[in-house]
Design a protein around this motif. Structure first.
Motif, PDB file in Angstrom:
ATOM      1  N   ASP A  39      20.848  14.383   3.121  1.00 33.95           N
ATOM      2  CA  ASP A  39      20.744  13.516   4.212  1.00 33.95           C
ATOM      3  C   ASP A  39      21.849  13.864   5.247  1.00 33.95           C
ATOM      4  O   ASP A  39      22.882  14.482   4.705  1.00 33.95           O
ATOM      5  N   THR A  40      21.739  13.822   6.324  1.00 30.65           N
ATOM      6  CA  THR A  40      22.937  13.661   7.405  1.00 30.65           C
ATOM      7  C   THR A  40      24.115  12.813   7.063  1.00 30.65           C
ATOM      8  O   THR A  40      25.036  13.259   7.488  1.00 30.65           O
ATOM      9  N   ARG A  41      23.568  11.539   6.486  1.00 30.16           N
ATOM     10  CA  ARG A  41      24.879  10.626   6.196  1.00 30.16           C
ATOM     11  C   ARG A  41      25.227  11.038   4.944  1.00 30.16           C
ATOM     12  O   ARG A  41      24.503  11.317   3.900  1.00 30.16           O
ATOM     13  N   GLY A  66      27.577  14.135   3.963  1.00 32.15           N
ATOM     14  CA  GLY A  66      26.924  14.310   5.259  1.00 32.15           C
ATOM     15  C   GLY A  66      27.668  14.976   6.338  1.00 32.15           C
ATOM     16  O   GLY A  66      28.503  15.931   5.993  1.00 32.15           O
ATOM     17  N   ILE A  67      27.210  14.998   7.416  1.00 34.75           N
ATOM     18  CA  ILE A  67      27.928  15.832   8.627  1.00 34.75           C
ATOM     19  C   ILE A  67      28.615  14.937   9.601  1.00 34.75           C
ATOM     20  O   ILE A  67      28.978  15.177  10.568  1.00 34.75           O
ATOM     21  N   GLU A  68      29.117  13.648   9.030  1.00 39.46           N
ATOM     22  CA  GLU A  68      29.826  12.829   9.656  1.00 39.46           C
ATOM     23  C   GLU A  68      31.104  13.440  10.102  1.00 39.46           C
ATOM     24  O   GLU A  68      31.469  14.724   9.477  1.00 39.46           O
ATOM     25  N   ASP A  69      32.120  12.795  10.922  1.00 37.55           N
ATOM     26  CA  ASP A  69      33.260  13.378  11.194  1.00 37.55           C
ATOM     27  C   ASP A  69      34.294  13.279  10.025  1.00 37.55           C
ATOM     28  O   ASP A  69      34.389  12.174   9.502  1.00 37.55           O
ATOM     29  N   LEU A  70      34.763  14.325   9.690  1.00 37.83           N
ATOM     30  CA  LEU A  70      35.568  14.328   8.245  1.00 37.83           C
ATOM     31  C   LEU A  70      36.477  13.266   8.283  1.00 37.83           C
ATOM     32  O   LEU A  70      36.648  12.576   7.144  1.00 37.83           O
ATOM     33  N   GLY A 123      28.316  24.167  -1.289  1.00 36.29           N
ATOM     34  CA  GLY A 123      27.217  23.203  -1.371  1.00 36.29           C
ATOM     35  C   GLY A 123      28.028  21.866  -0.790  1.00 36.29           C
ATOM     36  O   GLY A 123      29.278  21.857  -0.498  1.00 36.29           O
ATOM     37  N   ALA A 124      27.252  20.934  -0.789  1.00 39.01           N
ATOM     38  CA  ALA A 124      27.609  19.442  -0.211  1.00 39.01           C
ATOM     39  C   ALA A 124      27.567  18.506  -1.212  1.00 39.01           C
ATOM     40  O   ALA A 124      27.536  17.290  -0.965  1.00 39.01           O
ATOM     41  N   GLU A 135      26.644  24.185   7.168  1.00 39.25           N
ATOM     42  CA  GLU A 135      27.873  24.634   7.462  1.00 39.25           C
ATOM     43  C   GLU A 135      28.987  23.334   7.545  1.00 39.25           C
ATOM     44  O   GLU A 135      29.976  23.330   7.014  1.00 39.25           O
ATOM     45  N   ARG A 136      28.362  22.333   8.241  1.00 39.64           N
ATOM     46  CA  ARG A 136      29.285  20.899   8.394  1.00 39.64           C
ATOM     47  C   ARG A 136      29.402  20.305   7.129  1.00 39.64           C
ATOM     48  O   ARG A 136      30.483  19.949   6.833  1.00 39.64           O
ATOM     49  N   ALA A 137      28.361  19.960   6.507  1.00 39.77           N
ATOM     50  CA  ALA A 137      28.326  19.509   5.490  1.00 39.77           C
ATOM     51  C   ALA A 137      29.285  20.037   4.372  1.00 39.77           C
ATOM     52  O   ALA A 137      30.044  19.306   3.570  1.00 39.77           O
TER      53      ALA A 137
END
Ligand SMILES: *Cc1c(COP(=O)(O)O)cnc(C)c1O
Length: 411
Positions: free
Chosen positions: A359-361, A395-399, A328-329, A284-286
């Motif tokens: 990856d999360t990054r 990734g899921i960093e702060d936008l 998608g991301a 969701e975040r990515a």
């Protein structure tokens, strides 16, 4: 087998419901290579596919089984086999199911190593035709008597083409072909290929499902839709031992996993299992980050082109919206000719220059020079890969931090 609960609830409680010892919430990491039995008949029955159980860990292990069960539930399938990597899963499945002279129609937009191993299969006697599968007619035109399988990916990497997944599913059903879909780029959270009548679903567990870039793994799931009883390449011995619906998975586990040996370790299976618990949250975040960045890139004067299914300018935007939960991301960008691609990449402080994805990054890589370099210029053109293309796995960093990093590198 298939849970009626939500996606995340199902994964979180999957191990616990099998009652591991001491009330553990996770299936423990079972490191034993082999399993012993009081009664030799039990061991014999396991060898002869008459009973479920473990004999030697190359072809089955309780920690790995727990992960397989999770993937089966994520994909709404009937069974899953895990492998040491996504590539091991793809190679072993083709090796187990195909015979010399058999024909496969494959999308020309494939992960580079998949394309490369398919070339190796051609070299030892399989007949594989690569087609632009964004048009169903191109697939239909290549089907012949010897065709056994159609192989596609959900969102192609790096140029994000989306093939006519639903129409290809109808075609495979009509012709009785195995429809093998690599779901890595969407992950079962965004898309379940059973929805488009896939027979077998591949996931690189290394990517979104594991999600943290700390373990390699792959899986192949049987959706239960293909009729294995009529498939001519099934080993006669298995037909006497197991029910028709599990023939495909029996053959892939024995001829693919056991014989080719691409076994997932219990330690990696455990890491991937833990990672998979947050697949939905990470995805969701990515996807939210990716959508915002794609919009930002599209309006930036220094970016020539953005490849992202979420943009209205994407040729398969409508199809993606219809089939997938989100877009998608993964995306690719091409910079204005005045910017040197390497200089831009080296200016990024937060985004990592690296080849993984999911990856999360956030990771960036110039594709023509790296992952698609070995293929050569001609095949790159065929796959829609330009020399200045940069692939971004968001990734899921702060936008805000991501936007800032790209802004500075472009400025
Ligand atoms: C990474 C990837 C694979 C291969 O997976 P590994 O786990 O790296 O072997 C296969 N297909 C796609 C679409 C991928 O992105």
């Amino acid at each position: 087998m298939i849970s009626k609960r939500g996606f995340t609830t199902t994964i979180l409680h999957s191990d616990r419901l099998t009652k591991p010892e001491h009330g553990a919430l996770h299936q423990p990491i079972h490191t034993s290579v082999t399993y012993g039995y009081e009664d030799v008949q039990d061991l014999v029955d396991i060898f002869q596919n008459k009973k479920k159980g473990y004999a030697y860990s190359r072809q089955g292990n309780p920690t790995v089984s727990a992960l397989e069960h999770k993937v089966t539930q994520m994909e709404n399938g009937i069974a899953t086999i895990a492998f040491s990597t996504g590539m091991a899963g793809i190679s072993a499945t083709i090796l187990a199911l195909m015979k010399q002279g058999d024909h496969i129609v494959a999308s020309s937009y494939l992960f580079g190593n998949t394309r490369s191993v398919f070339q190796s299969f051609i070299d030892i006697g399989l007949d594989i035709t690569f087609v632009d599968a964004t048009s169903i007619d191109n697939v239909r035109n290549e089907i012949k008597d010897s065709t056994k399988m159609v192989f596609v990916e959900t969102i192609a990497n790096p140029a994000t083409q989306i093939v006519e997944l639903d129409k290809i599913g109808d075609l495979c059903e009509e012709k009785g072909l195995i429809y093998m879909v690599d779901n890595t780029m969407t992950s079962p959270y965004l898309f379940k290929p059973i929805k488009v009548k896939a027979s077998l679903v591949v996931n690189s567990l290394t990517k979104y499902i594991g999600g943290h870039g700390n373990a390699l793994g792959g899986s192949v799931t049987d959706t239960g839709l293909f009729n294995w009883a009529n498939f001519p390449n099934i080993f006669e011995g298995f037909k006497k031992q197991v029910k028709p619906e599990v023939l495909g998975m029996t053959q892939i586990r024995k001829k693919g996993l056991r014989d080719a040996g691409g076994t997932l370790s219990p330690e990696a299976a455990h890491s991937i299992s833990i990672g998979s618990e947050t697949l939905a949250l990470r995805m969701e975040r990515a996807c939210t980050n990716a959508f915002a960045l794609a919009t930002f890139f599209e309006s930036h004067p220094m970016i020539k082109k953005v490849y992202y299914p979420g943009l209205k300018s994407h040729p398969q935007h409508e199809l993606a919206g219809r089939l997938f939960l989100k877009y998608g991301a993964l995306m690719s960008i091409e910079l204005d000719n005045s910017i040197d691609c390497f200089a831009f990449l080296n200016k990024l402080k937060l985004v990592i220059k690296s080849s993984n994805l999911g990856d999360t990054r956030t990771l960036a890589i110039p594709v023509a020079h790296t992952i698609f370099n070995e293929l050569g210029a001609a095949k790159r053109v065929e796959m829609g890969i330009s020399d200045s293309m940069i692939r971004l796995s968001i990734g899921i960093e702060d936008l805000d931090d991501l936007v800032e990093d790209f802004k500075e590198a472009l400025g």
